[in-house]
Design a protein around this motif. Structure first.
Motif, PDB file in Angstrom:
ATOM      1  N   CYS A  11       0.872  -1.171   0.000  1.00  0.00           N
ATOM      2  CA  CYS A  11       0.000   0.000   0.000  1.00  0.00           C
ATOM      3  C   CYS A  11       0.910   1.223   0.000  1.00  0.00           C
ATOM      4  CB  CYS A  11      -0.938   0.027   1.202  1.00  0.00           C
ATOM      5  SG  CYS A  11      -2.028   1.478   1.206  1.00  0.00           S
ATOM      6  N   ILE A  12       0.817   2.022  -1.043  1.00  0.00           N
ATOM      7  CA  ILE A  12       1.654   3.199  -1.200  1.00  0.00           C
ATOM      8  C   ILE A  12       0.798   4.439  -0.971  1.00  0.00           C
ATOM      9  CG2 ILE A  12       3.238   4.458  -2.702  1.00  0.00           C
ATOM     10  CD1 ILE A  12       4.140   1.603  -2.062  1.00  0.00           C
ATOM     11  N   GLU A  13       0.960   5.070   0.196  1.00  0.00           N
ATOM     12  CA  GLU A  13       0.262   6.320   0.478  1.00  0.00           C
ATOM     13  C   GLU A  13       1.060   7.473  -0.124  1.00  0.00           C
ATOM     14  OE1 GLU A  13      -0.477   6.384   4.822  1.00  0.00           O
ATOM     15  OE2 GLU A  13      -0.126   4.225   4.667  1.00  0.00           O
ATOM     16  N   GLN A  14       0.374   8.374  -0.803  1.00  0.00           N
ATOM     17  CA  GLN A  14       1.066   9.420  -1.545  1.00  0.00           C
ATOM     18  C   GLN A  14       1.842  10.372  -0.647  1.00  0.00           C
ATOM     19  OE1 GLN A  14       1.277   9.404  -5.098  1.00  0.00           O
ATOM     20  NE2 GLN A  14       0.621   7.400  -4.365  1.00  0.00           N
ATOM     21  N   GLU A  15       1.417  10.529   0.588  1.00  0.00           N
ATOM     22  CA  GLU A  15       2.152  11.419   1.486  1.00  0.00           C
ATOM     23  C   GLU A  15       3.517  10.842   1.863  1.00  0.00           C
ATOM     24  OE1 GLU A  15       1.052  10.588   6.057  1.00  0.00           O
ATOM     25  OE2 GLU A  15      -0.501  11.665   4.963  1.00  0.00           O
ATOM     26  N   LYS A  16       3.724   9.568   1.627  1.00  0.00           N
ATOM     27  CA  LYS A  16       4.989   8.930   1.961  1.00  0.00           C
ATOM     28  C   LYS A  16       5.947   8.870   0.772  1.00  0.00           C
ATOM     29  CE  LYS A  16       2.820   6.514   5.759  1.00  0.00           C
ATOM     30  NZ  LYS A  16       2.172   5.304   6.251  1.00  0.00           N
ATOM     31  N   ARG A  17       5.620   9.617  -0.259  1.00  0.00           N
ATOM     32  CA  ARG A  17       6.502   9.740  -1.414  1.00  0.00           C
ATOM     33  C   ARG A  17       7.084  11.153  -1.450  1.00  0.00           C
ATOM     34  NH1 ARG A  17       6.509   6.274  -5.558  1.00  0.00           N
ATOM     35  NH2 ARG A  17       4.880   4.705  -5.839  1.00  0.00           N
TER      36      ARG A  17
END
Length: 570
Positions: free
Chosen positions: A25-31
């Motif tokens: 699960c890739i949350e955009q805030e963690k990019r």
């Protein structure tokens, strides 16, 4: 079967479930040090997330988009590369009591130049599915109640069993954002303008100029209320205004979360606090907010008990909690303490950070019923490669050596493996520090530009937690309230909140995660089985995506990652 769940609006994320197992699960805030609550405004983010795991959109069997604001359907204006795309999704809440798994099916999800079919379920369905499918109840095949209380909804109670789920009732007519709005009328975040509703819609702008509702206020208020005292006379004022303005509301069952109804509900909450402020002019704001918290907690517990009596045909003794209000550790603990339930489960992503996972679970559930999802909390993005600034020196560093540095009261940024899911750092993207110095809490708050009343959480070896905290039960995701035992408060002052509580995270000493190995080494060295743990990030941003980001931030002189210690040279 590969299912890709997508959350486009705030807390945007992409998740992949394969044959009942969460792959990522890739949350955009963690990019890329993105802001908190980042949306997905370009569908290329989905293509990129799949590519990072060796997949092409054509390798996915089903795409599922989380629903959003709207009575009948939601709409998203996004880009695919440079091409504008309009997508239609499910509504915020189900349209009838047994309509949780009613999907809106369409074609037009443009990924890498090709249109794909997709499904979309109501937003609340994602919450119910993510909470139940990750729970121990799903694994045991047991039924459960599920409480969903989002910022834009009244607290909604559902019943879930293997083959079905249904809406039972709204507990009372107050939206979850009532807590944050309280902070706009009293205390350090008070403001004169009424902010617009922050729907987090891709491509949408704030038309009113009054600003958007700050989604971070609620968590800060949970800490701030420790400065105040509960006053029964203040609670009586809130009770009276509640009876006058909310208790007789007949729209509970018919409330539909579309933009118009959400704005109306928000205005009603502002009016409620305007009226209370007139009666509380001479009262300390910290006492007002502490008393309001208590009022709301009692209301939640009372109405939950009444609802269970009213629907005694359901024999479930388990409760799942989802929605943004599931991050309120004090309410979670209060519900657990009622004795109404044998067990209470809150996933590490009760807010919308878990909605992409929930969207994927919706398709899984629609096909096979409410079964368990195989998952790990450490399923977020991997650490990216990066060029560390030249003024930082690298050297090998064992866990014993790192524990020695921590014992000298030196904070360390600790980056390990894949990021944790949800909004709380759980040892993969953390700043760790010794808890034995009374000055450490203020130091950590200073370097993170946070208010001094904010607590710092302890991360503790699970088997030692009952010796130090009450109840000290396993709490791997930092989602319940614990009291620090009196004999330990002077030993670990940096993690003791103003009211004696602690937002505890526990981890088993046999865990394969490197932070467990570090805690064991630190315990062997000092006799203390815990450390301070706060998130490694820029203020208002997601976790550091790589070592370079932590070094460029530069507020901590040691960064540990994969056996290497980076140290800032003088």
């Amino acid at each position: 079967m590969r299912i890709c769940g997508i959350k486009l609006s705030h807390d945007g994320a992409v998740a992949l479930v394969e044959d009942g197992r969460l792959i990522f699960c890739i949350e955009q805030e963690k990019r890329s040090n993105n802001p908190r609550y980042q949306t997905i405004d370009n569908l290329d983010a989905i293509v990129d997330a799949l590519a990072e795991h060796g997949l092409d959109p054509q390798d996915v069997d089903q795409f599922v988009i989380d629903g959003w604001a709207g009575k009948v359907e939601s709409q998203f204006q996004v880009l695919s590369g440079t091409v504008p795309v309009t997508l239609k999704g499910g509504p915020y809440v189900e349209r009838h009591a047994e309509g949780l798994l009613t999907s809106r099916d369409a074609v037009g999800l443009r990924l890498d130049g090709r249109d794909f079919p997709y499904r979309s379920f109501p937003h609340v369905t994602s919450h119910v599915a993510s909470a139940y499918c990750t729970s121990p109840f799903a694994k045991a095949g047991q039924p459960a109640f599920c409480l969903v209380w989002d910022g834009g909804t009244f607290p909604r109670l559902y019943h879930v069993e293997r083959r079905s789920a249904e809406f039972i009732e709204c507990l009372f007519p107050m939206i979850g954002h009532v807590y944050a709005v309280a902070g706009l009328h009293f205390g350090p975040y008070k403001q004169t303008k009424r902010p617009n509703w922050d729907l987090g819609d891709p491509g949408k702008v704030d038309p009113g100029g009054a600003g958007k509702l700050n989604l971070g206020i609620a968590g800060k208020l949970m800490a701030y209320i420790a400065l105040g005292s509960v006053n029964e006379n203040i609670i009586k004022i809130f009770q009276g205004l509640y009876q006058e303005r909310f208790a007789a509301d007949t729209t509970l069952a018919s409330f539909r979360t579309d933009i118009k109804s959400m704005e109306s509900a928000l205005a009603t909450v502002h009016d409620f606090f305007d009226a209370s402020a007139q009666q509380l002019k001479a009262t300390a704001p910290q006492d007002v907010l502490a008393s309001f918290h208590c009022f709301l907690e009692r209301l939640l517990v009372r109405e939950m008990a009444i609802a269970l009596q009213r629907h005694s045909r359901f024999t479930a003794r388990n409760l799942c909690i989802a929605g943004g209000c599931g991050l309120n550790i004090k309410w979670n603990s209060a519900l657990r303490a009622t004795g109404l339930f044998d067990a209470v489960w809150v996933p590490p992503f009760p807010n919308d950070s878990g909605s992409a996972i929930g969207a994927a679970c919706c398709a899984m559930v629609a096909d096979n019923g409410f079964g368990p999802l195989e998952w790990s909390v450490y399923s977020g993005p991997t650490l990216q490669r990066s060029d560390v600034p030249p003024e930082w020196e690298a050297s090998p560093c064992s866990m014993h050596e790192l524990a020695t540095i921590l014992a000298r009261n030196k904070p360390v940024i600790f980056l390990a493996a894949r990021a944790e899911l949800g909004p709380r750092a759980l040892g993969s993207r953390s700043i760790l520090a010794a808890a034995t110095s009374p000055r450490m809490k203020n130091h950590l708050n200073d370097i993170k530009l946070r208010e001094h009343f904010r607590p710092v959480a302890p991360i503790c070896l699970e088997d030692r937690a009952p010796d130090i905290f009450i109840p000290g039960t396993p709490d791997p995701y930092m989602l319940f309230d614990h009291e620090t035992r009196a004999e330990w408060r002077d030993k670990i002052p940096a993690v003791v909140h103003l009211d004696g509580s602690a937002r505890l995270q526990t981890i088993c000493r046999t865990s394969q995660h490197k932070v467990a190995e570090l805690l064991v080494e630190y315990e062997n060295l000092t006799g203390i089985p815990l450390l301070c743990n706060t998130s490694a990030n820029h203020n208002g941003r997601g976790f550091f995506p790589h070592v370079a980001a932590a070094c460029e931030w530069g507020r901590v002189e040691h960064v540990w990652c994969d056996g290497v210690l980076w140290t800032k040279t003088p």
